[in-house]
Write a protein that holds these residues in place. Structure first.
Motif, mmCIF file in Angstrom:
data_model
loop_
_atom_site.group_PDB
_atom_site.id
_atom_site.type_symbol
_atom_site.label_atom_id
_atom_site.label_comp_id
_atom_site.label_asym_id
_atom_site.label_seq_id
_atom_site.Cartn_x
_atom_site.Cartn_y
_atom_site.Cartn_z
ATOM 1 N N GLY A 171 7.175 17.245 -14.053
ATOM 2 C CA GLY A 171 7.280 16.550 -12.986
ATOM 3 C C GLY A 171 7.483 14.832 -13.014
ATOM 4 N N SER A 172 7.882 13.991 -13.284
ATOM 5 C CA SER A 172 7.955 12.106 -13.668
ATOM 6 C C SER A 172 8.895 12.242 -12.407
ATOM 7 C CB SER A 172 8.295 12.050 -15.470
ATOM 8 O OG SER A 172 9.679 12.880 -15.867
ATOM 9 N N TYR A 173 9.570 13.060 -12.419
ATOM 10 C CA TYR A 173 11.335 12.722 -11.247
ATOM 11 C C TYR A 173 11.253 11.002 -12.117
ATOM 12 C CZ TYR A 173 10.449 16.363 -8.335
ATOM 13 O OH TYR A 173 10.688 17.520 -8.229
ATOM 14 N N GLN A 174 11.414 10.516 -12.760
ATOM 15 C CA GLN A 174 11.774 9.028 -13.895
ATOM 16 C C GLN A 174 13.204 9.463 -13.840
ATOM 17 O OE1 GLN A 174 10.508 8.054 -17.592
ATOM 18 N NE2 GLN A 174 8.357 8.923 -17.130
#
Lengths: 113, 116
Positions: free
Chosen positions: B100-103
């Motif tokens: 869920g980080s979407y880095q």
């Protein structure tokens, strides 16, 4: 147009000094990021935050620290600057989903002599 | 792990020529996002485009166009009739939903020089 600000734009400082690089955004974004970029090189994530009181270290180890006391403010601090810290530091923010684009500030070019 | 490769380190073209910047990515996620950013000599990164993994339609914006092909894991960027103002470093980036980080993971960038 992105509303994210960084100060100072340029900083030349001597070894051993403590410095704080400021980053502020007026978009109400929850997520904020700090990247380090050497001239002409790739960007490396050094810190990020999901929101107030949240801070995480990024992929590149850094001697800097960050804080997130207010949503709009994400300062980066170097307790004792060294020549190896000479680089460009870019701040960015994105909305809560993180799926959307990150908006970048103009950057701070730091030189440690 | 996610990875973005921009094999072209530097490209030089004469003004009005077309130029394509290549971007190849690696990801294990089925949901991901691809981006292009422009970094002019002033240093700021300027967002150009975002594409999600479910939309393979090509996009055109003025002189800029993007070709997204999942089959080859590529997201190439073409500038038509290049201009001197297009001179910059261009970064391709990938954001995936792992944890869920979407880095963002950036490529190393391609420096484009447009010669008058």
């Amino acid at each position: 147009e992105a509303d994210i600000y960084q100060t100072p734009r340029y900083l030349v400082i001597g070894t051993g000094k403590k410095i704080t690089l400021e980053c502020s955004q007026t978009m109400g974004h929850d997520k904020m990021y700090w990247y380090q970029q050497d001239p002409g090189m790739e960007l490396h994530l050094i810190h990020y935050s999901y929101g107030v009181n949240s801070t995480e270290k990024g992929d590149l180890s850094s001697e800097s620290t960050v804080s997130r006391i207010r949503t709009e403010h994400f300062p980066l601090t170097l307790e004792s600057a060294r020549p190896s810290h000479t680089s460009q530091y870019l701040c960015a923010s994105s909305d809560w989903t993180g799926r959307n684009e990150q908006y970048f500030g103009p950057g701070t070019r730091l030189t440690v002599t | 792990a996610q990875k973005v490769t921009q094999a072209q380190t530097e490209i030089s073209v004469v003004e009005k020529e077309d130029v394509t910047l290549d971007c190849v990515y690696e990801t294990r996620d089925t949901t991901y996002y691809l981006f292009w950013y422009k970094q002019p000599p002033s240093g700021e990164l300027v967002f150009l485009i975002r594409r999600n993994s479910f939309d393979e339609q090509n996009e055109i914006s003025g002189r800029y166009s993007w070709n997204f092909q999942k089959s080859t894991s590529s997201f190439n960027f073409t500038i038509t009739a290049s201009q001197v103002v297009d001179s910059a470093v261009y970064f391709c980036a990938l954001s995936e939903s792992g944890a869920g980080s979407y880095q963002l993971t950036f490529g190393k960038g391609t420096k484009l020089s447009v010669i008058p």
